[in-house]
Each structure stands twice: as C-alpha cells, then as structure tokens.
Scaffold this motif. Structure first.
Motif, PDB file in Angstrom:
ATOM      1  N   ASP A  43       0.855  -1.187   0.000  1.00 45.15           N
ATOM      2  CA  ASP A  43       0.000   0.000   0.000  1.00 45.15           C
ATOM      3  C   ASP A  43       0.896   1.243   0.000  1.00 45.15           C
ATOM      4  OD1 ASP A  43      -1.598   2.210   0.699  1.00 45.15           O
ATOM      5  OD2 ASP A  43      -2.977   0.961   1.854  1.00 45.15           O
ATOM      6  N   GLN A  44       0.980   1.902  -1.151  1.00 49.00           N
ATOM      7  CA  GLN A  44       1.892   3.039  -1.292  1.00 49.00           C
ATOM      8  C   GLN A  44       1.559   4.176  -0.337  1.00 49.00           C
ATOM      9  OE1 GLN A  44       2.228   4.613  -5.267  1.00 49.00           O
ATOM     10  NE2 GLN A  44       3.529   6.328  -4.635  1.00 49.00           N
ATOM     11  N   LEU A  45       0.271   4.472  -0.185  1.00 45.24           N
ATOM     12  CA  LEU A  45      -0.116   5.570   0.699  1.00 45.24           C
ATOM     13  C   LEU A  45       0.288   5.274   2.145  1.00 45.24           C
ATOM     14  CD1 LEU A  45      -3.658   6.546  -0.656  1.00 45.24           C
ATOM     15  CD2 LEU A  45      -1.486   7.747  -0.981  1.00 45.24           C
TER      16      LEU A  45
ATOM     17  N   LEU B  45      14.700  -7.533  -1.075  1.00 45.45           N
ATOM     18  CA  LEU B  45      15.855  -8.414  -1.182  1.00 45.45           C
ATOM     19  C   LEU B  45      16.908  -7.900  -2.164  1.00 45.45           C
ATOM     20  CD1 LEU B  45      14.135 -11.924  -1.074  1.00 45.45           C
ATOM     21  CD2 LEU B  45      15.561 -10.864   0.690  1.00 45.45           C
ATOM     22  N   THR B  46      16.503  -7.004  -3.060  1.00 44.92           N
ATOM     23  CA  THR B  46      17.475  -6.450  -4.013  1.00 44.92           C
ATOM     24  C   THR B  46      18.262  -5.291  -3.409  1.00 44.92           C
ATOM     25  OG1 THR B  46      15.904  -4.845  -4.956  1.00 44.92           O
ATOM     26  CG2 THR B  46      15.949  -7.053  -5.937  1.00 44.92           C
ATOM     27  N   PHE B  47      17.825  -4.830  -2.233  1.00 45.75           N
ATOM     28  CA  PHE B  47      18.465  -3.679  -1.587  1.00 45.75           C
ATOM     29  C   PHE B  47      19.673  -4.137  -0.776  1.00 45.75           C
ATOM     30  CE2 PHE B  47      18.782  -0.724   2.069  1.00 45.75           C
ATOM     31  CZ  PHE B  47      18.980   0.470   1.384  1.00 45.75           C
ATOM     32  N   LYS B  48      20.794  -3.486  -0.979  1.00 47.77           N
ATOM     33  CA  LYS B  48      22.008  -3.815  -0.218  1.00 47.77           C
ATOM     34  C   LYS B  48      21.963  -3.049   1.096  1.00 47.77           C
ATOM     35  CE  LYS B  48      27.050  -3.946  -0.464  1.00 47.77           C
ATOM     36  NZ  LYS B  48      27.087  -5.356  -0.001  1.00 47.77           N
ATOM     37  N   ARG B  49      21.671  -3.765   2.145  1.00 49.00           N
ATOM     38  CA  ARG B  49      21.518  -3.130   3.455  1.00 49.00           C
ATOM     39  C   ARG B  49      22.863  -2.757   4.061  1.00 49.00           C
ATOM     40  NH1 ARG B  49      18.839  -7.129   7.120  1.00 49.00           N
ATOM     41  NH2 ARG B  49      19.112  -8.696   5.504  1.00 49.00           N
ATOM     42  N   PRO B  50      22.977  -1.541   4.569  1.00 45.23           N
ATOM     43  CA  PRO B  50      24.216  -1.139   5.236  1.00 45.23           C
ATOM     44  C   PRO B  50      24.331  -1.817   6.598  1.00 45.23           C
ATOM     45  CG  PRO B  50      22.575   0.584   5.468  1.00 45.23           C
ATOM     46  CD  PRO B  50      21.987  -0.438   4.537  1.00 45.23           C
ATOM     47  N   GLU B  51      25.546  -1.920   7.095  1.00 43.66           N
ATOM     48  CA  GLU B  51      25.777  -2.508   8.421  1.00 43.66           C
ATOM     49  C   GLU B  51      25.462  -1.467   9.487  1.00 43.66           C
ATOM     50  OE1 GLU B  51      26.464  -5.511   9.470  1.00 43.66           O
ATOM     51  OE2 GLU B  51      26.336  -6.272   7.412  1.00 43.66           O
ATOM     52  N   THR B  52      24.194  -1.343   9.802  1.00 45.68           N
ATOM     53  CA  THR B  52      23.764  -0.351  10.773  1.00 45.68           C
ATOM     54  C   THR B  52      22.579  -0.881  11.559  1.00 45.68           C
ATOM     55  OG1 THR B  52      23.138   1.974  11.046  1.00 45.68           O
ATOM     56  CG2 THR B  52      22.159   0.806   9.206  1.00 45.68           C
ATOM     57  N   THR B  53      22.302  -0.294  12.695  1.00 42.50           N
ATOM     58  CA  THR B  53      21.151  -0.681  13.498  1.00 42.50           C
ATOM     59  C   THR B  53      19.883  -0.514  12.667  1.00 42.50           C
ATOM     60  OG1 THR B  53      22.259   0.058  15.513  1.00 42.50           O
ATOM     61  CG2 THR B  53      19.872  -0.204  15.616  1.00 42.50           C
ATOM     62  N   SER B  54      19.064  -1.551  12.611  1.00 43.35           N
ATOM     63  CA  SER B  54      17.893  -1.493  11.731  1.00 43.35           C
ATOM     64  C   SER B  54      16.817  -2.465  12.191  1.00 43.35           C
ATOM     65  CB  SER B  54      18.298  -1.815  10.287  1.00 43.35           C
ATOM     66  OG  SER B  54      18.952  -3.072  10.231  1.00 43.35           O
ATOM     67  N   CYS B  55      15.635  -2.323  11.593  1.00 40.27           N
ATOM     68  CA  CYS B  55      14.546  -3.266  11.825  1.00 40.27           C
ATOM     69  C   CYS B  55      13.635  -3.256  10.612  1.00 40.27           C
ATOM     70  CB  CYS B  55      13.768  -2.924  13.096  1.00 40.27           C
ATOM     71  SG  CYS B  55      12.729  -1.445  12.968  1.00 40.27           S
ATOM     72  N   LEU B  56      12.738  -4.211  10.572  1.00 35.19           N
ATOM     73  CA  LEU B  56      11.839  -4.377   9.432  1.00 35.19           C
ATOM     74  C   LEU B  56      10.393  -4.236   9.889  1.00 35.19           C
ATOM     75  CD1 LEU B  56      11.413  -5.230   6.451  1.00 35.19           C
ATOM     76  CD2 LEU B  56      11.515  -7.615   7.227  1.00 35.19           C
ATOM     77  N   VAL B  57       9.662  -3.323   9.260  1.00 37.86           N
ATOM     78  CA  VAL B  57       8.218  -3.192   9.481  1.00 37.86           C
ATOM     79  C   VAL B  57       7.566  -3.878   8.289  1.00 37.86           C
ATOM     80  CG1 VAL B  57       6.269  -1.613   9.741  1.00 37.86           C
ATOM     81  CG2 VAL B  57       8.483  -1.042  10.756  1.00 37.86           C
ATOM     82  N   LEU B  58       6.911  -4.991   8.535  1.00 37.33           N
ATOM     83  CA  LEU B  58       6.515  -5.902   7.462  1.00 37.33           C
ATOM     84  C   LEU B  58       5.024  -6.219   7.488  1.00 37.33           C
ATOM     85  CD1 LEU B  58       7.556  -7.888   5.228  1.00 37.33           C
ATOM     86  CD2 LEU B  58       7.922  -9.554   7.069  1.00 37.33           C
ATOM     87  N   ASP B  59       4.389  -6.062   6.326  1.00 35.40           N
ATOM     88  CA  ASP B  59       2.972  -6.424   6.203  1.00 35.40           C
ATOM     89  C   ASP B  59       2.871  -7.946   6.098  1.00 35.40           C
ATOM     90  OD1 ASP B  59       0.248  -6.057   5.998  1.00 35.40           O
ATOM     91  OD2 ASP B  59       0.280  -5.843   3.821  1.00 35.40           O
ATOM     92  N   VAL B  60       1.841  -8.513   6.689  1.00 35.35           N
ATOM     93  CA  VAL B  60       1.680  -9.966   6.669  1.00 35.35           C
ATOM     94  C   VAL B  60       1.285 -10.453   5.287  1.00 35.35           C
ATOM     95  CG1 VAL B  60       0.275 -11.887   7.519  1.00 35.35           C
ATOM     96  CG2 VAL B  60       1.125 -10.158   9.113  1.00 35.35           C
ATOM     97  N   ARG B  61       0.310  -9.773   4.665  1.00 39.50           N
ATOM     98  CA  ARG B  61      -0.208 -10.213   3.365  1.00 39.50           C
ATOM     99  C   ARG B  61       0.392  -9.359   2.259  1.00 39.50           C
ATOM    100  NH1 ARG B  61      -4.471 -13.689   4.146  1.00 39.50           N
ATOM    101  NH2 ARG B  61      -5.417 -13.684   6.228  1.00 39.50           N
TER     102      ARG B  61
END
Length: 215
Positions: A22-24, A50-66
């Motif tokens: 959901d872009q909005l 998965l195509t994004f090269k993540r930097p080595e930094t403190t991070s987390c993922l906010v992820l939609d289930v569906r």
C-alpha cells in the motif's frame, strides 16, 4: 550495553525498512518515522527488499503480513532459517490469534493490527531498534573474542577448553600427554593471548566461545 549507548546507536545510525504493498500507507509511515529522526527505506514487496544492499547499521523491518508473492510470515521463516536476526514488527489488516502467536514465537517484536495508533508503531519500532543495537554489540564482542581465540595454537585451545571445563593442571597433563609444567606454560599463554585478567573471566570467555571451541 548501557541504555545511553543503545540510545546513541539508535539515534545516530538506525534505519527502518518498511515492506507494504500500500503506497499511501508506506509514505504515511515513512513520514511518521522520519519525524523521529530515523532513516527510512520503502519497498512494495519482499522481492524488492531483497534487491536492496543493506548497510551494516542498526535497523529493523516493518513488514505487512499479506503481500503479493512471498508473504510476510513466509519471509520471516526464511530469515529464521538463514539465522538472520533482523527484528520484525508485523502489520496486518486481517490478523488472527493463531497468526500472531506464530509470528511472535518465531521472534517478531510486535504484531500490530491495522489501523493502529501511531504511538504503538513508534514504541514497537523503538523496541526493535534497541534489540538490534544490543544484538550487534553482542556480536561485536563475540567477534573480538573469536579473533583472540585464533591467536591460540591448537594445543592452547585444547588446554583452554579443558581448563575451563574444570580440570586441574595435572589432569590436563594426563589428558593431552604433556608434562604439568608444559600445561602451566600453555595456560599462561592462553590467559595472556585471551587478555583474561582472572581465571573466572577465562571461563566466561570459553562459555561464550563454546561452539567455536568444539569446532
């Protein structure tokens, strides 16, 4: 790690990855999180993330289930299998108790039902970032110990493992077919190379390095 150190790592280097089709909603969440001072990266799918090269930094993922393609829960399973420790905050508009329990058992930090309060998201993301900062600090300490372990000879590693298991010098000497004085020399070298100030500290190091000592 002290709370002050954790806060500094979060404020200075943290990044929140949002995966939602959901872009909005993505843009709304990005605006909210950026207002706190966090860096935000947006993705419409797991494949895009998965195509994004993540930097080595403190991070987390906010992820939609569906999601289209691989679902959020399936992606979480893949991360668990890969021993990836990236903390996840799940969002869903169609959640149920079983789904929530499954996600939390697999290590999710929180499971938010849409629509959720902004503060609930901020609290969940803050907790996820703290967990990642603490895990990274723990990994850093483990890596430093592993580097010290590599400076030991194979015999010194063997003596370290036996000493840490509770054997006395005489018992170690019998176990590895060395003289007791030679074992004492090896133990002294181990203490020096591992930078252990006390034998108790060496035992704690050996416990932390248990898997590596067994390998």
């Amino acid at each position: 790690m002290t709370s002050q150190m954790t806060s500094k790592m979060i404020n200075d280097t943290s990044c929140v990855y949002i995966v939602d089709d959901d872009q909005l909603l993505r843009e709304s969440l990005s605006s909210l999180l950026r207002s706190i001072g966090w860096r935000v990266e947006l993705f419409a799918s797991v494949a895009e993330f998965l195509t994004f090269k993540r930097p080595e930094t403190t991070s987390c993922l906010v992820l939609d289930v569906r999601l289209q393609g691989i679902s959020g829960l399936d992606f979480q399973n893949e991360l668990v299998k890969a021993r990836e420790t990236l903390p996840i905050v799940f969002m869903t508009g169609h959640g149920d108790i079983a789904m929530t329990v499954k996600a939390m058992k697999a290590g999710a930090v929180d499971f938010l039902a849409k629509p959720f309060r902004e503060q609930d998201l901020l609290d969940a993301v803050g907790l996820a970032l703290r967990k990642d900062a603490e895990q990274r600090e723990a990994n850093k300490g483990l890596n430093e110990l592993t580097d010290r372990l590599r400076t030991l000879s194979a015999r010194e590693q063997e003596v370290m493992a036996l000493a840490a298991s509770g054997l006395m010098n005489k018992q170690i000497a019998s176990e590895v077919c060395l003289s007791e004085i030679t074992v004492k020399i090896h133990r002294a070298n181990v203490m020096r190379k591992m930078r252990a100030k006390t034998f108790a500290e060496l035992v704690r190091m050996a416990e932390t390095l248990k898997l590596r000592l067994e390998k």
